[in-house]
Design a protein around this motif. Sequence first.
Motif, short mmCIF file in Angstrom:
data_model
loop_
_atom_site.label_atom_id
_atom_site.label_comp_id
_atom_site.label_asym_id
_atom_site.label_seq_id
_atom_site.Cartn_x
_atom_site.Cartn_y
_atom_site.Cartn_z
N LEU A 79 -70.69 75.86 -124.22
CA LEU A 79 -70.97 75.71 -125.64
C LEU A 79 -71.66 74.38 -125.93
O LEU A 79 -72.55 74.31 -126.79
N ALA A 80 -71.27 73.33 -125.23
CA ALA A 80 -71.89 72.02 -125.44
C ALA A 80 -73.29 71.95 -124.87
O ALA A 80 -74.08 71.08 -125.28
N ILE A 98 -68.14 71.89 -131.15
CA ILE A 98 -68.59 71.66 -129.77
C ILE A 98 -69.95 72.30 -129.55
O ILE A 98 -70.83 71.72 -128.92
N ASN A 99 -70.15 73.49 -130.10
CA ASN A 99 -71.43 74.18 -129.96
C ASN A 99 -72.57 73.41 -130.62
O ASN A 99 -73.71 73.45 -130.15
N ASN A 100 -72.26 72.67 -131.69
CA ASN A 100 -73.27 71.85 -132.37
C ASN A 100 -73.34 70.43 -131.83
O ASN A 100 -74.15 69.63 -132.30
N ASN A 101 -72.47 70.11 -130.86
CA ASN A 101 -72.37 68.75 -130.32
C ASN A 101 -72.08 67.74 -131.43
O ASN A 101 -72.55 66.59 -131.39
N LYS A 102 -71.29 68.16 -132.41
CA LYS A 102 -70.86 67.28 -133.50
C LYS A 102 -69.35 67.43 -133.62
O LYS A 102 -68.81 68.02 -134.55
N ILE A 103 -68.65 66.87 -132.63
CA ILE A 103 -67.21 67.07 -132.52
C ILE A 103 -66.48 66.06 -133.40
O ILE A 103 -66.75 64.84 -133.31
N LEU A 104 -65.58 66.52 -134.23
CA LEU A 104 -64.76 65.61 -135.02
C LEU A 104 -63.70 64.99 -134.12
O LEU A 104 -63.24 65.59 -133.15
N LYS A 456 -81.42 64.38 -119.01
CA LYS A 456 -82.26 65.31 -119.78
C LYS A 456 -81.53 65.93 -120.97
O LYS A 456 -82.13 66.70 -121.72
N ALA A 457 -80.28 65.62 -121.14
CA ALA A 457 -79.47 66.33 -122.12
C ALA A 457 -79.98 66.15 -123.54
O ALA A 457 -80.10 67.14 -124.29
N VAL A 458 -80.29 64.94 -123.96
CA VAL A 458 -80.71 64.72 -125.34
C VAL A 458 -82.00 65.47 -125.64
O VAL A 458 -82.12 66.16 -126.65
N ALA A 459 -82.98 65.38 -124.75
CA ALA A 459 -84.27 66.04 -124.99
C ALA A 459 -84.13 67.55 -125.02
O ALA A 459 -84.70 68.23 -125.89
N LYS A 467 -78.36 71.98 -132.97
CA LYS A 467 -78.06 70.76 -132.21
C LYS A 467 -79.04 69.62 -132.54
O LYS A 467 -78.99 68.58 -131.90
N GLN A 468 -79.91 69.83 -133.54
CA GLN A 468 -80.87 68.79 -133.87
C GLN A 468 -80.16 67.51 -134.28
O GLN A 468 -79.10 67.53 -134.89
N GLY A 469 -80.78 66.41 -133.92
CA GLY A 469 -80.19 65.12 -134.23
C GLY A 469 -79.18 64.65 -133.21
O GLY A 469 -78.56 63.59 -133.39
N LEU A 470 -79.00 65.40 -132.14
CA LEU A 470 -78.05 65.02 -131.09
C LEU A 470 -78.46 63.68 -130.48
O LEU A 470 -79.64 63.40 -130.25
#
Length: 496
Positions: A79-80, A98-104, A456-459, A467-470
């Motif tokens: 998911l990440a 987690i799927n959005n890579n915006k974990i609280l 390469k993860a961020v790109a 996931k934009q803005g990661l």
Amino acid sequence: MMKITFRYLSCAVMSIALLLTGCKKLVDIDEPIDTVTSVKIFSSDAQADQTLAGLYSQMISSDGMLSMLNGGATIYGGLAADEFSLPNGVLFAEDQEINNNKILVDNSVSKEVLWMATYKTIYTANAILDGEAASTATTLSKTKRIELKASARFFRAFGFFYLTNFFGDIPLPMSSDYRKNIRLKRVKQLEVYQQIIEDLKEAISLFSDPEATVMSKSRANKVAAEALLARTYLYIQDWGNAESYANQVIANSSYKLEALKKTFDPDSKETILQLTINPSTNVGMINEINHFSPLFPLSYLSAADQAFFLDPDNYAGFLDALTPRITVQEQLTNAFEADDQRKNTWLDYNPSPGVAPYFARKTYFASKYPKTESDRTNYVLIRLAELHLIRAEARAMLHKTDLAVADIDLIRNRAGLGKTNAVAQQDLMSAIAQERKTELFAEWGHRFFDLKRTGKAVAVLSAIPGKQGLTADDLLFPIPPLEILANSNLTQNPGY
């Protein structure tokens, strides 16, 4: 999210009861581990066998809950990364984080499934090591002592490997004595890898002893330790050692690549290490099946039944039963070459009616562990194909072009593909990354870890909708806040 019934690491290590979780208590213990109880635990080979059985049961069942080591690494790593999506992110809000890579910071999946459950296994491994060291019983044989120490070292390393790849710098408890662990600081990831290497080398040495029991692929063994060591060296870019240990595994005639349909079978010769599930007692489960497979995979049904479900008048009423909880992203389904048989064998899909609003859309899901009438009896942790890809990458970085190509082509040919055209080092690395993506998907978070370790993860991930803005900070999971509250020496990851 269902709650897992154990305390945080700082509390959990206070009681030997955690060693004995599983389907039942293994031995009756009253005193905590830091007393002479440890001698009582290992007063005989039979008690040692029970304790080891408890460790394996704990890993595969985790008290019946999802944990890092029985599906959590695969599900949440996928998911990440760019492997999985959630059809119902509203219902599973923490998974959607987690799927959005915006974990609280207070995400219970990160806290309970990944952090707490894995430290529980590490505590158990430490308790085994402490118990064996303290035991002076002559009825505890050398053979059993070797198995205790080697198995505990292996699984401690295994747990540390996954913790550091999700959380980065982590505490390294090396004892079951809570007084030593309750104030531990986080150590740098490279130091974590060095401890993993030390544990695995010691396990290999122990398993190599002439008096060591010959282990099956359903128990920690020398080849599994060599395989995990090759992976660890790859992650720290020690190409020579990565190649060397991969060579040792691949040279073992007990293992070979299998046909795609047989790869994950209980008797597959590709399997280096697997956990055994006992369907008759319902001890353990393959959580990937429960999360990835819809209630009704249409490919398993007769043509008449498929036609019934795909009738537009019926389809909407059965949509929940036809849609898995976790689906495969288009980024993955589109990554396979036209003739790649891995897509046909290890992915499945449910079609939809060819009318509005469905338009014959396909919902893909991972099916490496297919949903069959007979229960699966094994869960694969490490398999040979990964070692060929480890060796290919190490060889490419060592400028052993022809040898790297040979390993790549073995994996491609098994998938029904022709030889790679890659020759230059950069092209070889791209070809290997592609093979790792299509060979190791839906397995143990490989894709997520690969993207991070290669920078390469961020790109790659920030280009995916949702996931934009990661940023780089989003690639690490949060340290549970209550852990920090209980231990002022712990610090939080950046961005939380």
